[in-house]
Write a protein that holds these residues in place. Structure first.
Motif, PDB file in Angstrom:
ATOM      1  N   UNK A  44       0.834  -1.230  -0.012  1.00  0.00           N
ATOM      2  CA  UNK A  44       0.018   0.075   0.041  1.00  0.00           C
ATOM      3  C   UNK A  44       0.700   1.375  -0.010  1.00  0.00           C
ATOM      4  N   UNK A  45       1.813   1.274   0.816  1.00  0.00           N
ATOM      5  CA  UNK A  45       2.901   2.378   0.653  1.00  0.00           C
ATOM      6  C   UNK A  45       3.432   2.593  -0.709  1.00  0.00           C
ATOM      7  N   UNK A  46       3.692   1.851  -1.412  1.00  0.00           N
ATOM      8  CA  UNK A  46       4.134   2.007  -2.872  1.00  0.00           C
ATOM      9  C   UNK A  46       3.080   2.374  -3.934  1.00  0.00           C
ATOM     10  N   UNK A  47       1.819   1.850  -3.666  1.00  0.00           N
ATOM     11  CA  UNK A  47       0.645   2.232  -4.254  1.00  0.00           C
ATOM     12  C   UNK A  47       0.571   3.705  -3.973  1.00  0.00           C
ATOM     13  N   UNK A  48       0.335   4.099  -2.783  1.00  0.00           N
ATOM     14  CA  UNK A  48       0.222   5.619  -2.375  1.00  0.00           C
ATOM     15  C   UNK A  48       1.394   6.318  -2.935  1.00  0.00           C
ATOM     16  N   UNK A  49       2.308   5.981  -3.145  1.00  0.00           N
ATOM     17  CA  UNK A  49       3.605   6.685  -3.701  1.00  0.00           C
ATOM     18  C   UNK A  49       3.303   7.017  -5.277  1.00  0.00           C
ATOM     19  N   UNK A  50       2.491   5.978  -5.813  1.00  0.00           N
ATOM     20  CA  UNK A  50       2.378   6.482  -7.188  1.00  0.00           C
ATOM     21  C   UNK A  50       1.058   7.126  -7.295  1.00  0.00           C
ATOM     22  N   UNK A  51       0.089   7.282  -6.499  1.00  0.00           N
ATOM     23  CA  UNK A  51      -0.799   8.170  -6.393  1.00  0.00           C
ATOM     24  C   UNK A  51      -0.229   9.469  -6.227  1.00  0.00           C
ATOM     25  N   UNK A  52       0.319   9.615  -5.145  1.00  0.00           N
ATOM     26  CA  UNK A  52       1.079  10.996  -4.819  1.00  0.00           C
ATOM     27  C   UNK A  52       1.929  11.531  -5.914  1.00  0.00           C
ATOM     28  N   UNK A  53       2.704  10.954  -6.529  1.00  0.00           N
ATOM     29  CA  UNK A  53       3.122  11.398  -7.944  1.00  0.00           C
ATOM     30  C   UNK A  53       2.295  11.443  -8.727  1.00  0.00           C
ATOM     31  N   UNK A  54       1.365  10.974  -8.984  1.00  0.00           N
ATOM     32  CA  UNK A  54       0.106  11.433  -9.920  1.00  0.00           C
ATOM     33  C   UNK A  54      -0.454  12.726  -9.631  1.00  0.00           C
ATOM     34  N   UNK A  55      -0.625  12.956  -8.267  1.00  0.00           N
ATOM     35  CA  UNK A  55      -1.219  14.294  -7.725  1.00  0.00           C
ATOM     36  C   UNK A  55      -0.168  15.384  -7.971  1.00  0.00           C
ATOM     37  N   UNK A  56       1.172  15.280  -7.733  1.00  0.00           N
ATOM     38  CA  UNK A  56       2.157  16.077  -7.969  1.00  0.00           C
ATOM     39  C   UNK A  56       2.280  16.499  -9.359  1.00  0.00           C
ATOM     40  N   UNK A  57       2.021  15.640 -10.154  1.00  0.00           N
ATOM     41  CA  UNK A  57       1.886  15.867 -11.773  1.00  0.00           C
ATOM     42  C   UNK A  57       0.840  16.641 -12.400  1.00  0.00           C
ATOM     43  N   UNK A  58      -0.175  16.554 -11.492  1.00  0.00           N
ATOM     44  CA  UNK A  58      -1.396  17.247 -11.944  1.00  0.00           C
ATOM     45  C   UNK A  58      -2.317  16.296 -12.798  1.00  0.00           C
ATOM     46  N   UNK A  59      -1.829  14.677 -12.684  1.00  0.00           N
ATOM     47  CA  UNK A  59      -2.655  13.858 -13.338  1.00  0.00           C
ATOM     48  C   UNK A  59      -4.134  13.394 -12.339  1.00  0.00           C
ATOM     49  N   UNK A  60      -3.760  13.686 -11.129  1.00  0.00           N
ATOM     50  CA  UNK A  60      -4.854  13.074 -10.243  1.00  0.00           C
ATOM     51  C   UNK A  60      -5.355  14.280  -9.353  1.00  0.00           C
ATOM     52  N   UNK A  61      -6.476  14.180  -8.917  1.00  0.00           N
ATOM     53  CA  UNK A  61      -6.984  15.518  -8.283  1.00  0.00           C
ATOM     54  C   UNK A  61      -6.156  15.456  -6.853  1.00  0.00           C
ATOM     55  N   UNK A  62      -6.358  16.521  -6.437  1.00  0.00           N
ATOM     56  CA  UNK A  62      -4.994  16.830  -5.082  1.00  0.00           C
ATOM     57  C   UNK A  62      -5.843  16.496  -4.060  1.00  0.00           C
ATOM     58  N   UNK A  63      -6.895  16.485  -4.029  1.00  0.00           N
ATOM     59  CA  UNK A  63      -7.613  16.188  -2.538  1.00  0.00           C
ATOM     60  C   UNK A  63      -7.482  15.035  -1.820  1.00  0.00           C
ATOM     61  N   UNK A  64      -7.748  13.930  -2.357  1.00  0.00           N
ATOM     62  CA  UNK A  64      -8.052  12.625  -1.633  1.00  0.00           C
ATOM     63  C   UNK A  64      -6.559  12.280  -1.125  1.00  0.00           C
ATOM     64  N   UNK A  65      -6.580  11.693  -0.016  1.00  0.00           N
ATOM     65  CA  UNK A  65      -5.225  11.325   0.680  1.00  0.00           C
ATOM     66  C   UNK A  65      -4.874  10.345  -0.408  1.00  0.00           C
ATOM     67  N   UNK A  66      -3.395  10.027  -0.676  1.00  0.00           N
ATOM     68  CA  UNK A  66      -3.114   8.842  -1.298  1.00  0.00           C
ATOM     69  C   UNK A  66      -3.008   7.459  -0.571  1.00  0.00           C
ATOM     70  N   UNK A  67      -3.068   7.592   0.560  1.00  0.00           N
ATOM     71  CA  UNK A  67      -3.336   6.289   1.200  1.00  0.00           C
ATOM     72  C   UNK A  67      -4.724   5.880   1.072  1.00  0.00           C
ATOM     73  N   UNK A  68      -5.621   6.857   1.037  1.00  0.00           N
ATOM     74  CA  UNK A  68      -6.975   6.366   0.974  1.00  0.00           C
ATOM     75  C   UNK A  68      -7.389   5.763  -0.454  1.00  0.00           C
ATOM     76  N   UNK A  69      -6.619   6.609  -1.402  1.00  0.00           N
ATOM     77  CA  UNK A  69      -6.677   5.790  -2.753  1.00  0.00           C
ATOM     78  C   UNK A  69      -6.185   4.661  -3.077  1.00  0.00           C
ATOM     79  N   UNK A  70      -4.899   4.496  -2.305  1.00  0.00           N
ATOM     80  CA  UNK A  70      -4.355   3.081  -2.262  1.00  0.00           C
ATOM     81  C   UNK A  70      -5.008   1.853  -1.767  1.00  0.00           C
ATOM     82  N   UNK A  71      -5.757   2.293  -0.669  1.00  0.00           N
ATOM     83  CA  UNK A  71      -6.546   1.194  -0.146  1.00  0.00           C
ATOM     84  C   UNK A  71      -8.007   0.907  -0.927  1.00  0.00           C
ATOM     85  N   UNK A  72      -8.394   1.940  -1.432  1.00  0.00           N
ATOM     86  CA  UNK A  72      -9.669   1.677  -2.534  1.00  0.00           C
ATOM     87  C   UNK A  72      -9.092   0.915  -3.666  1.00  0.00           C
TER      88      UNK A  72
END
Length: 200
Positions: free
Chosen positions: A132-160
């Motif tokens: 999950x930590x590594x999945x959250x990092x992928x999400x976080x990178x996507x948020x930083x690049x503007x690909x993903x919306x910035x609001x949801x915590x990456x850890x929550x998206x990883x668990x989903x």
């Protein structure tokens, strides 16, 4: 670069893979060193040279699962540039891994894990958390690049994200393989990706 594996390491991994296949067919309770030796085609003493107990084999199986999960993350990171493609491909690889290794959910969701020693539950929990930590990092990178919306915590998206895989795993297992996990994966990913995509 990782050093080449020794013959002993290769043999230990082969035994862990056979153990996982044995669990897929008969469940974790049926996995003992005598049965494992029969599957490998050796005498039990040959298994004992590598693993002193069923618990040691189970440790190796859990380590094998952990390595496969983390390798999938590293492979999509290497092979794809966009965060969306990375998550999409990771979901595909994770579901495919479950489809071709039914022993994985049979180990993770087994009574021996849930009702066993707390140290074993913590071990499985740590495998999941590392992933999950590594999945959250992928999400976080996507948020930083503007690909993903910035609001949801990456850890929550990883668990989903993991929830999509767990649903497919459980339904596939309970339906004796009748549940179409690949089709479910496609529609589930479409919904998740729409939820996390940056607004245009």
């Amino acid at each position: 670069m990782r050093a080449p594996k020794t013959k002993t390491e290769i043999r230990r991994e082969q035994i862990a893979q056979v153990a996982l296949a044995l669990v897929a067919r008969h469940g974790l309770r049926a996995m003992n060193l005598a049965a494992l030796a029969g599957e490998v085609g050796v005498v039990p003493s040959a298994i004992y040279r590598h693993y002193p107990s069923k618990e040691a084999v189970l440790d190796a199986v859990l380590d094998l699962i952990r390595r496969r999960l983390l390798e999938n993350v590293e492979n999509v990171r290497r092979d794809f540039i966009s965060a969306r493609d990375r998550l999409d491909q990771l979901l595909r690889r994770h579901v495919d891994m479950i489809l071709h290794n039914q022993g994985i959910p049979r180990v993770v969701f087994s009574e021996e894990i849930f009702g066993g020693p707390p140290t074993r539950r913590r071990q499985v929990y740590q495998v999941i958390e590392d992933y999950l930590d590594r999945v959250a990092n992928l999400v976080r990178e996507g948020q930083e690049r503007g690909e993903f919306r910035p609001g949801p915590p990456p850890e929550t998206v990883a668990r989903m994200f993991l929830g999509l895989v767990q649903t497919a795993s459980v339904l596939r297992l309970m339906s004796d393989g009748a549940f179409d996990a690949a089709r479910y994966r496609e529609s589930a990913w479409e919904l998740l990706s729409e939820m996390i995509a940056a607004p245009t």
